[in-house]
Design a protein around this motif. Structure first.
Motif, PDB file in Angstrom:
ATOM      1  N   TRP A 144       0.845  -1.201   0.000  1.00 18.55           N
ATOM      2  CA  TRP A 144       0.000   0.000   0.000  1.00 18.55           C
ATOM      3  C   TRP A 144       0.878   1.248   0.000  1.00 18.55           C
ATOM      4  O   TRP A 144       1.026   1.896   1.037  1.00 18.55           O
ATOM      5  N   LEU A 172      -5.672   6.806  -2.877  1.00 15.96           N
ATOM      6  CA  LEU A 172      -5.198   7.111  -1.524  1.00 15.96           C
ATOM      7  C   LEU A 172      -3.756   7.567  -1.534  1.00 15.96           C
ATOM      8  O   LEU A 172      -3.259   8.112  -0.561  1.00 15.96           O
ATOM      9  N   LEU A 280     -12.362  -4.758   2.840  1.00 16.73           N
ATOM     10  CA  LEU A 280     -13.034  -4.066   3.939  1.00 16.73           C
ATOM     11  C   LEU A 280     -14.422  -4.661   4.183  1.00 16.73           C
ATOM     12  O   LEU A 280     -14.841  -4.877   5.319  1.00 16.73           O
ATOM     13  N   LEU A 283     -14.077  -7.956   5.934  1.00 17.00           N
ATOM     14  CA  LEU A 283     -13.664  -7.800   7.320  1.00 17.00           C
ATOM     15  C   LEU A 283     -14.839  -7.319   8.176  1.00 17.00           C
ATOM     16  O   LEU A 283     -15.024  -7.756   9.312  1.00 17.00           O
ATOM     17  N   LEU A 287     -16.509  -8.979  11.454  1.00 20.09           N
ATOM     18  CA  LEU A 287     -16.737  -8.238  12.695  1.00 20.09           C
ATOM     19  C   LEU A 287     -18.167  -8.492  13.183  1.00 20.09           C
ATOM     20  O   LEU A 287     -18.405  -8.798  14.341  1.00 20.09           O
ATOM     21  N   PHE A 325     -22.403  -2.096   0.981  1.00 20.19           N
ATOM     22  CA  PHE A 325     -21.653  -1.793   2.186  1.00 20.19           C
ATOM     23  C   PHE A 325     -22.399  -0.805   3.079  1.00 20.19           C
ATOM     24  O   PHE A 325     -22.510  -1.001   4.287  1.00 20.19           O
ATOM     25  N   GLN A 329     -23.754  -1.011   6.886  1.00 17.99           N
ATOM     26  CA  GLN A 329     -23.480  -0.026   7.931  1.00 17.99           C
ATOM     27  C   GLN A 329     -24.764   0.294   8.688  1.00 17.99           C
ATOM     28  O   GLN A 329     -24.780   0.429   9.899  1.00 17.99           O
ATOM     29  N   LEU A 332     -25.701  -2.489  10.898  1.00 14.98           N
ATOM     30  CA  LEU A 332     -24.784  -2.496  12.020  1.00 14.98           C
ATOM     31  C   LEU A 332     -25.226  -1.480  13.067  1.00 14.98           C
ATOM     32  O   LEU A 332     -25.273  -1.766  14.259  1.00 14.98           O
TER      33      LEU A 332
ATOM     34  N   SER B  11      -4.605   6.524   9.290  1.00  9.24           N
ATOM     35  CA  SER B  11      -4.580   6.348   7.840  1.00  9.24           C
ATOM     36  C   SER B  11      -5.418   5.114   7.512  1.00  9.24           C
ATOM     37  O   SER B  11      -5.774   4.332   8.386  1.00  9.24           O
ATOM     38  N   TYR B  12      -5.705   4.956   6.246  1.00  8.43           N
ATOM     39  CA  TYR B  12      -6.496   3.788   5.835  1.00  8.43           C
ATOM     40  C   TYR B  12      -5.814   2.505   6.279  1.00  8.43           C
ATOM     41  O   TYR B  12      -6.430   1.618   6.856  1.00  8.43           O
ATOM     42  N   GLU B  13      -4.530   2.456   6.004  1.00  9.03           N
ATOM     43  CA  GLU B  13      -3.766   1.250   6.324  1.00  9.03           C
ATOM     44  C   GLU B  13      -3.812   0.952   7.820  1.00  9.03           C
ATOM     45  O   GLU B  13      -4.067  -0.182   8.235  1.00  9.03           O
ATOM     46  N   PHE B  16      -7.376  -0.087   8.868  1.00 14.11           N
ATOM     47  CA  PHE B  16      -7.705  -1.422   8.362  1.00 14.11           C
ATOM     48  C   PHE B  16      -6.995  -2.494   9.182  1.00 14.11           C
ATOM     49  O   PHE B  16      -7.574  -3.505   9.563  1.00 14.11           O
ATOM     50  N   LEU B  19      -8.539  -2.902  12.526  1.00 18.48           N
ATOM     51  CA  LEU B  19      -9.805  -3.629  12.386  1.00 18.48           C
ATOM     52  C   LEU B  19      -9.543  -5.132  12.267  1.00 18.48           C
ATOM     53  O   LEU B  19     -10.253  -5.949  12.859  1.00 18.48           O
ATOM     54  N   GLN B  44     -16.482  -1.054  14.680  1.00 19.91           N
ATOM     55  CA  GLN B  44     -17.513  -0.400  13.887  1.00 19.91           C
ATOM     56  C   GLN B  44     -17.048   0.982  13.419  1.00 19.91           C
ATOM     57  O   GLN B  44     -17.206   1.364  12.270  1.00 19.91           O
ATOM     58  N   ALA B  47     -14.388   0.599  10.690  1.00 15.74           N
ATOM     59  CA  ALA B  47     -14.968   0.226   9.397  1.00 15.74           C
ATOM     60  C   ALA B  47     -15.580   1.443   8.724  1.00 15.74           C
ATOM     61  O   ALA B  47     -15.398   1.662   7.525  1.00 15.74           O
ATOM     62  N   LYS B  48     -16.277   2.246   9.513  1.00 16.32           N
ATOM     63  CA  LYS B  48     -16.880   3.476   8.961  1.00 16.32           C
ATOM     64  C   LYS B  48     -15.799   4.415   8.450  1.00 16.32           C
ATOM     65  O   LYS B  48     -15.923   5.008   7.380  1.00 16.32           O
ATOM     66  N   CYS B  50     -12.741   3.697   7.427  1.00  4.84           N
ATOM     67  CA  CYS B  50     -12.147   3.155   6.196  1.00  4.84           C
ATOM     68  C   CYS B  50     -13.053   3.435   5.003  1.00  4.84           C
ATOM     69  O   CYS B  50     -12.604   3.877   3.945  1.00  4.84           O
ATOM     70  N   SER B  51     -14.305   3.154   5.193  1.00  5.45           N
ATOM     71  CA  SER B  51     -15.264   3.351   4.112  1.00  5.45           C
ATOM     72  C   SER B  51     -15.286   4.818   3.668  1.00  5.45           C
ATOM     73  O   SER B  51     -15.298   5.131   2.482  1.00  5.45           O
ATOM     74  N   ILE B  53     -12.869   6.996   3.957  1.00  2.00           N
ATOM     75  CA  ILE B  53     -11.620   7.337   3.256  1.00  2.00           C
ATOM     76  C   ILE B  53     -11.721   6.914   1.793  1.00  2.00           C
ATOM     77  O   ILE B  53     -11.359   7.659   0.884  1.00  2.00           O
ATOM     78  N   LEU B  54     -12.219   5.711   1.553  1.00  2.33           N
ATOM     79  CA  LEU B  54     -12.330   5.225   0.174  1.00  2.33           C
ATOM     80  C   LEU B  54     -13.277   6.108  -0.640  1.00  2.33           C
ATOM     81  O   LEU B  54     -13.036   6.392  -1.808  1.00  2.33           O
TER      82      LEU B  54
END
Lengths: 385, 77
Positions: A144, A172, A280, A283, A287, A325, A329, A332, B11-13, B16, B19, B44, B47-48, B50-51, B53-54
């Motif tokens: 990455w 990114l 994601l 994952l 979760l 997704f 959410q 969730l 950061s995303y990395e 992630f 998580l 939770q 995850a939000k 990360c989402s 950021i994308l």
């Protein structure tokens, strides 16, 4: 051709025409002779009104008559001159009424490459012997990359292609461009200098070194010893993407990874957004599956269905995936423990924190903790029901 | 597990990977319900994050000058 055995056994003489036809069929049936490159010097070039080209390709001891039909000749950018060294491509056949074999040419290129190629091979062997291209020198690429250095011409299509690819696959990342001429006399210096500055001032996670395709002469800068050494000395791993499918440049050999085009180089440098989304999504599914709340466990089957549908969708495209997704959410959020507690449920636990889900876990007189939406309080077990 | 860091600053990395650790932790049967709830809620949030950021990601391009400075490049991607 079928007549051959008859004639061959016979003392009956062949006609000249038959012999010519036979030779022609023989030559034309040999695939090796139907697509060959021949190099030599042009002589007796003529271009009559018909528009076809006629010339002879010569070297010290031999001659080869050549023809290029008008349809092909009209497409040629430059006309060969007598005395010029060229390489021609075509198929061999027999010109029956002239009684000679000749090459039907469909492509002509400058023949100076021969000497250039020898020079290239010598330099390659030398650097190879020094271990510059050794497999164990190749470094792994970061999965990455946060910062990607690009070295190429600021005005070329290569830069545009790479930025588009990175923007689509992995926005990114941050791109740092070090502009450099990719052909011409100054190109080896500019490329080498850009590579050094990139390592000195930027220290990116990896470097893309690229240009569009071209002839061996156009690619000369990528065959310079200086650049090959700078690549192998680079601190950041280098992906070389020079747009040429078949020939390798010294820069390709020295790089940690070689890509056939600038676009391919950008692809090799990055994960794709779809892959990230997929990972994601998966994952988040995991979760949910391990949520501590029994209510969530009861919903699990329903979520699994959503997940399966989602998995199918995300193989198709990221957009579909994103909506799946966000649906998740929402589920969730609805399943959040607070939402459950708000509705009047409570979590009852022992003094040591263990959650109670069975009557058998408690004894009369035992102190318990009860958690409701805005806090917790103590309680005592009176008797079993 | 590093829970001290504000999710928004990751950061995303980083988000992630945390998580991933949380999911692994939850899989490894946490006995303490409080801890499980905390992990789950943190997961939770991650995850939000990360989402988001994308969704928002946009390629940034800078140019390295002769003197080793970086300057913003008018975008052409």
């Amino acid at each position: 051709m079928d007549q051959l055995p008859l004639f061959a056994e016979s003392r009956v003489p062949w006609t000249v025409t038959d012999l010519s036809r036979f030779l022609r069929a023989l030559i034309e049936s040999e695939p090796l002779l139907q697509s060959i490159w021949v190099r030599g010097e042009v002589s007796n070039f003529s271009r009559p009104k018909s528009g076809h080209w006629y010339f002879t390709l010569k070297d010290r001891d031999g001659q080869l008559p050549c023809v290029m039909w008008r349809s092909t000749a009209e497409l040629q950018v430059r006309i060969p001159q007598d005395g010029e060294a060229v390489e021609v491509h075509g198929g061999l056949s027999v010109y029956e009424s002239g009684g000679r074999y000749q090459l039907y040419v469909d492509e002509v290129r400058a023949g100076g490459d021969g000497a250039l190629f020898l020079q290239f091979m010598r330099l390659k062997e030398k650097l190879e012997a020094e271990g510059l291209f050794a497999a164990e020198r190749k470094r792994a690429l970061p999965p990455w990359p946060k910062r990607i250095g690009i070295i190429t011409s600021p005005s070329g299509a290569a830069l545009h292609d790479m930025l588009q690819t990175l923007s689509r696959r992995y926005p990114l990342t941050k791109v740092i461009l070090a502009p450099a001429a990719v052909q011409g006399e100054d190109a080896p210096f500019q490329l080498t200098d850009a590579l050094k500055r990139m390592n000195q001032f930027v220290q990116p996670d990896l470097i893309l070194l690229a240009r569009g395709g071209g002839s061996l002469e156009d690619l000369a800068a990528f065959n310079s010893e200086k650049l090959a050494r700078a690549i192998s000395a680079s601190q950041a791993p280098v992906i070389c993407g020079v747009g040429h499918e078949t020939d390798f440049t010294l820069a390709d050999f020295a790089a940690d990874l070689r890509a056939p085009t600038p676009t391919a180089a950008a692809e090799m440098a990055t994960p794709s957004l779809v892959d990230l989304d997929t990972a994601l999504f998966m994952l988040t599914q995991q979760l949910l599956r391990h949520s501590p709340f029994s209510l969530v466990r009861r919903e699990r089957q329903r979520l699994d269905e959503v997940s399966l549908r989602g998995a199918r969708a995300l193989r198709q495209q990221a957009q579909v995936l994103r909506s799946a997704f966000s649906g998740l959410q929402a589920s969730l959020a609805a399943l959040s423990p607070h939402a459950v507690l708000e509705r009047g449920y409570a979590v009852v636990s022992k003094a040591d924190g263990a959650a109670i889900s069975r009557v058998g876990q408690v004894a009369p007189g035992e102190s318990l903790q009860v958690q409701v939406s805005d806090g917790r309080f103590g309680a005592r077990v009176e008797k079993e029901d | 597990m590093a829970k001290d860091k504000l999710i928004e600053s990751l950061s995303y990395e980083e988000a992630f990977q945390e998580l991933e650790r949380i999911v692994t932790g939850l899989e490894a049967q946490v006995t303490n319900l409080d801890q499980a709830i905390q992990l789950f809620e943190r997961g939770q949030g991650l995850a939000k994050h990360c989402s988001a950021i994308l969704e928002k990601a946009e390629l940034k391009v800078e140019e390295l000058t002769e003197d080793g400075d970086l300057r913003q490049r008018s975008d052409e991607a």
